[in-house]
Write a protein that holds these residues in place. Structure first.
Motif, PDB file in Angstrom:
ATOM      1  N   MET A 135       8.050  12.990   4.084  1.00 35.62           N
ATOM      2  CA  MET A 135       6.681  13.103   4.544  1.00 35.62           C
ATOM      3  C   MET A 135       5.772  12.264   3.651  1.00 35.62           C
ATOM      4  N   SER A 136       4.766  11.621   4.251  1.00 33.32           N
ATOM      5  CA  SER A 136       3.854  10.779   3.486  1.00 33.32           C
ATOM      6  C   SER A 136       2.989  11.617   2.559  1.00 33.32           C
ATOM      7  N   SER A 137       2.701  11.047   1.357  1.00 34.65           N
ATOM      8  CA  SER A 137       1.802  11.707   0.423  1.00 34.65           C
ATOM      9  C   SER A 137       0.346  11.454   0.790  1.00 34.65           C
ATOM     10  N   ARG A 138       0.121  10.607   1.767  1.00 36.18           N
ATOM     11  CA  ARG A 138      -1.241  10.265   2.182  1.00 36.18           C
ATOM     12  C   ARG A 138      -1.732  11.310   3.198  1.00 36.18           C
ATOM     13  N   PRO A 139      -2.890  11.949   2.941  1.00 34.88           N
ATOM     14  CA  PRO A 139      -3.396  12.948   3.884  1.00 34.88           C
ATOM     15  C   PRO A 139      -3.630  12.350   5.269  1.00 34.88           C
ATOM     16  N   LEU A 140      -3.633  13.214   6.283  1.00 32.52           N
ATOM     17  CA  LEU A 140      -3.818  12.757   7.657  1.00 32.52           C
ATOM     18  C   LEU A 140      -5.117  11.974   7.807  1.00 32.52           C
ATOM     19  N   SER A 141      -6.190  12.420   7.140  1.00 33.25           N
ATOM     20  CA  SER A 141      -7.472  11.724   7.268  1.00 33.25           C
ATOM     21  C   SER A 141      -7.371  10.280   6.792  1.00 33.25           C
ATOM     22  N   ARG A 142      -6.593  10.048   5.728  1.00 35.03           N
ATOM     23  CA  ARG A 142      -6.452   8.683   5.228  1.00 35.03           C
ATOM     24  C   ARG A 142      -5.526   7.862   6.118  1.00 35.03           C
ATOM     25  N   ARG A 143      -4.531   8.498   6.688  1.00 33.64           N
ATOM     26  CA  ARG A 143      -3.659   7.769   7.601  1.00 33.64           C
ATOM     27  C   ARG A 143      -4.436   7.325   8.836  1.00 33.64           C
ATOM     28  N   LEU A 144      -5.331   8.181   9.306  1.00 34.13           N
ATOM     29  CA  LEU A 144      -6.161   7.822  10.454  1.00 34.13           C
ATOM     30  C   LEU A 144      -7.148   6.714  10.099  1.00 34.13           C
ATOM     31  N   ALA A 145      -7.718   6.790   8.893  1.00 27.04           N
ATOM     32  CA  ALA A 145      -8.628   5.728   8.444  1.00 27.04           C
ATOM     33  C   ALA A 145      -7.903   4.396   8.377  1.00 27.04           C
ATOM     34  N   LYS A 146      -6.686   4.420   7.860  1.00 26.28           N
ATOM     35  CA  LYS A 146      -5.889   3.196   7.733  1.00 26.28           C
ATOM     36  C   LYS A 146      -5.623   2.597   9.112  1.00 26.28           C
ATOM     37  N   LEU A 147      -5.254   3.445  10.045  1.00 26.15           N
ATOM     38  CA  LEU A 147      -5.003   2.972  11.402  1.00 26.15           C
ATOM     39  C   LEU A 147      -6.281   2.442  12.044  1.00 26.15           C
ATOM     40  N   GLY A 148      -7.383   3.140  11.831  1.00 24.92           N
ATOM     41  CA  GLY A 148      -8.651   2.728  12.421  1.00 24.92           C
ATOM     42  C   GLY A 148      -9.116   1.370  11.927  1.00 24.92           C
ATOM     43  N   PHE A 149      -8.984   1.122  10.642  1.00 27.37           N
ATOM     44  CA  PHE A 149      -9.443  -0.151  10.093  1.00 27.37           C
ATOM     45  C   PHE A 149      -8.547  -1.313  10.507  1.00 27.37           C
ATOM     46  N   GLY A 191      -7.710  -9.465   8.513  1.00 23.81           N
ATOM     47  CA  GLY A 191      -8.610  -9.984   7.491  1.00 23.81           C
ATOM     48  C   GLY A 191      -9.494  -8.935   6.862  1.00 23.81           C
ATOM     49  N   ARG A 192      -9.730  -7.812   7.583  1.00 16.85           N
ATOM     50  CA  ARG A 192     -10.654  -6.783   7.105  1.00 16.85           C
ATOM     51  C   ARG A 192     -10.018  -5.399   6.974  1.00 16.85           C
ATOM     52  N   ALA A 193      -8.755  -5.260   7.304  1.00 16.09           N
ATOM     53  CA  ALA A 193      -8.117  -3.939   7.317  1.00 16.09           C
ATOM     54  C   ALA A 193      -8.189  -3.257   5.956  1.00 16.09           C
ATOM     55  N   HIS A 194      -8.182  -4.033   4.874  1.00 24.81           N
ATOM     56  CA  HIS A 194      -8.204  -3.444   3.532  1.00 24.81           C
ATOM     57  C   HIS A 194      -9.560  -2.835   3.174  1.00 24.81           C
ATOM     58  N   TRP A 195     -10.557  -3.019   4.012  1.00 22.61           N
ATOM     59  CA  TRP A 195     -11.861  -2.417   3.715  1.00 22.61           C
ATOM     60  C   TRP A 195     -11.789  -0.894   3.744  1.00 22.61           C
ATOM     61  N   GLN A 196     -10.720  -0.348   4.303  1.00 25.94           N
ATOM     62  CA  GLN A 196     -10.570   1.106   4.327  1.00 25.94           C
ATOM     63  C   GLN A 196     -10.354   1.687   2.930  1.00 25.94           C
ATOM     64  N   ASP A 197     -10.000   0.838   1.957  1.00 26.14           N
ATOM     65  CA  ASP A 197      -9.668   1.334   0.625  1.00 26.14           C
ATOM     66  C   ASP A 197     -10.797   2.158   0.015  1.00 26.14           C
ATOM     67  N   LEU A 198     -12.040   1.759   0.227  1.00 28.68           N
ATOM     68  CA  LEU A 198     -13.184   2.449  -0.373  1.00 28.68           C
ATOM     69  C   LEU A 198     -13.885   3.397   0.595  1.00 28.68           C
ATOM     70  N   LEU A 221      -7.625   0.707 -12.206  1.00 32.45           N
ATOM     71  CA  LEU A 221      -7.433   1.340 -10.906  1.00 32.45           C
ATOM     72  C   LEU A 221      -7.654   0.326  -9.791  1.00 32.45           C
ATOM     73  N   SER A 222      -6.801   0.377  -8.769  1.00 28.45           N
ATOM     74  CA  SER A 222      -7.077  -0.374  -7.552  1.00 28.45           C
ATOM     75  C   SER A 222      -8.255   0.273  -6.835  1.00 28.45           C
ATOM     76  N   ALA A 223      -8.795  -0.427  -5.848  1.00 26.45           N
ATOM     77  CA  ALA A 223      -9.923   0.125  -5.094  1.00 26.45           C
ATOM     78  C   ALA A 223      -9.548   1.452  -4.445  1.00 26.45           C
ATOM     79  N   ALA A 224      -8.365   1.512  -3.822  1.00 26.54           N
ATOM     80  CA  ALA A 224      -7.957   2.743  -3.136  1.00 26.54           C
ATOM     81  C   ALA A 224      -7.716   3.868  -4.126  1.00 26.54           C
ATOM     82  N   ALA A 225      -7.108   3.559  -5.285  1.00 28.64           N
ATOM     83  CA  ALA A 225      -6.858   4.589  -6.292  1.00 28.64           C
ATOM     84  C   ALA A 225      -8.167   5.091  -6.881  1.00 28.64           C
ATOM     85  N   LEU A 226      -9.119   4.193  -7.077  1.00 28.04           N
ATOM     86  CA  LEU A 226     -10.427   4.593  -7.607  1.00 28.04           C
ATOM     87  C   LEU A 226     -11.123   5.564  -6.656  1.00 28.04           C
TER      88      LEU A 226
END
Length: 294
Positions: free
Chosen positions: A1-15, A21-28, A131-136
């Protein structure tokens, strides 16, 4: 099972709908913002921390920097042989902070923060964080108070910079900053960012080489036994993607070895089972266990 919460998995998919070119904007998103001009970080509209440049964290010209990963091999080695004030601790190696008095702790993957933010929160405030942006953002969401009075540097992704579009580092504009090999790369300007390969230890190695020590020792960087628990784990082992990305990871470490040689930095590996030994890294027995006298 992923350690990433459902809300973050949905954010990742949404972005991803914004395109590669912009998908990584979900990090913050949505809680954290970084002002690239000043380094000021805000969290939920409130000041969180002012970032320092990565090059300001590690003293230049040290005799030794030890990059410490969390490979299973470390469980059988002499941690006390790591020189005080020499270590960059990656992820779960932060547990060793009281024993080795590190230079810094490095965390790149937000999933580690989701699982172990308590490990980071109790670190002495004198220990800087990379820290990376997502870790921060994940750490701020878990414990924003942990940033007070602490030096924090951003590990920006040279290919996917905070607030910018994804870059192609193979072009001539980047030839003096990013050295490439197949899909891997190495950054010669860590203040602008590092090249991500799939293991935080490689980002830490780029930071270490930028500080130009006389020698770098790699400990707990196995890359060969990711099916086994990390040295600090038990039955609740977190998933690892090392095997799937090993070719790219090793290409990155090959670039790092060449860059260290170019700068006359000795580079050794203290893990006797490391895959790095197969791509030209020399072995150091610095951390080998010493049998007790009979």
């Amino acid at each position: 099972m992923s350690s990433r919460p459902l809300s973050r998995r949905l954010a990742k998919l949404g972005f991803r709908l914004l395109g590669p070119g912009r998908a990584h904007w979900q990090d913050l998103w949505p809680t954290t913002q970084i002002d690239p001009a000043t380094g000021d970080v805000t969290w939920r509209g409130q000041a969180l921390v002012r970032l320092v440049r990565p090059s300001q964290i590690l003293p230049r010209g040290l005799p030794l920097i030890t990059v410490v990963g969390s490979g299973p091999s470390l469980r059988e080695q002499r941690i006390e042989a790591i020189a005080p004030h020499s270590a960059i601790l990656c992820n779960g190696a932060a547990l060793l902070a009281e024993r080795v008095q590190p230079l810094a702790v490095v965390v790149e993957d937000e999933r580690f923060v989701f699982r172990h933010h308590g490990m980071l929160s109790v670190l002495d405030k004198a220990i800087p964080l990379f820290l990376s942006a997502a870790a921060l953002r994940a750490f701020a969401d878990a414990d924003a108070g942990a940033f007070a009075g602490r030096a924090v540097a951003l590990i920006d992704n040279l290919q996917k910079p905070v607030g910018g579009l994804r870059r192609d580092l193979s072009g001539p504009a980047w030839q003096d900053i990013a050295v490439m090999r197949n899909d891997a790369g190495f950054s010669r300007d860590v203040d602008r960012g590092v090249v991500i390969t799939g293991t935080v230890a490689f980002s830490a190695l780029q930071l270490a080489i930028a500080a130009r020590p006389a020698r770098i020792l790699l400990a707990g960087i196995d890359l060969s036994n990711d099916a086994a628990p990390r040295f600090y784990e038990g039955a609740d082992k977190a998933p690892s993607g090392l095997t799937a990305g090993l070719t790219r990871i090793l290409d990155g470490f090959i670039l790092a070895r060449a860059e260290a040689a170019r700068q006359n930095i000795a580079l050794d590996c203290a893990s006797p089972v490391s895959a790095l030994l197969q791509v030209g890294y020399s072995y150091s027995d610095t951390l080998e266990s010493v049998p007790l006298p009979v």
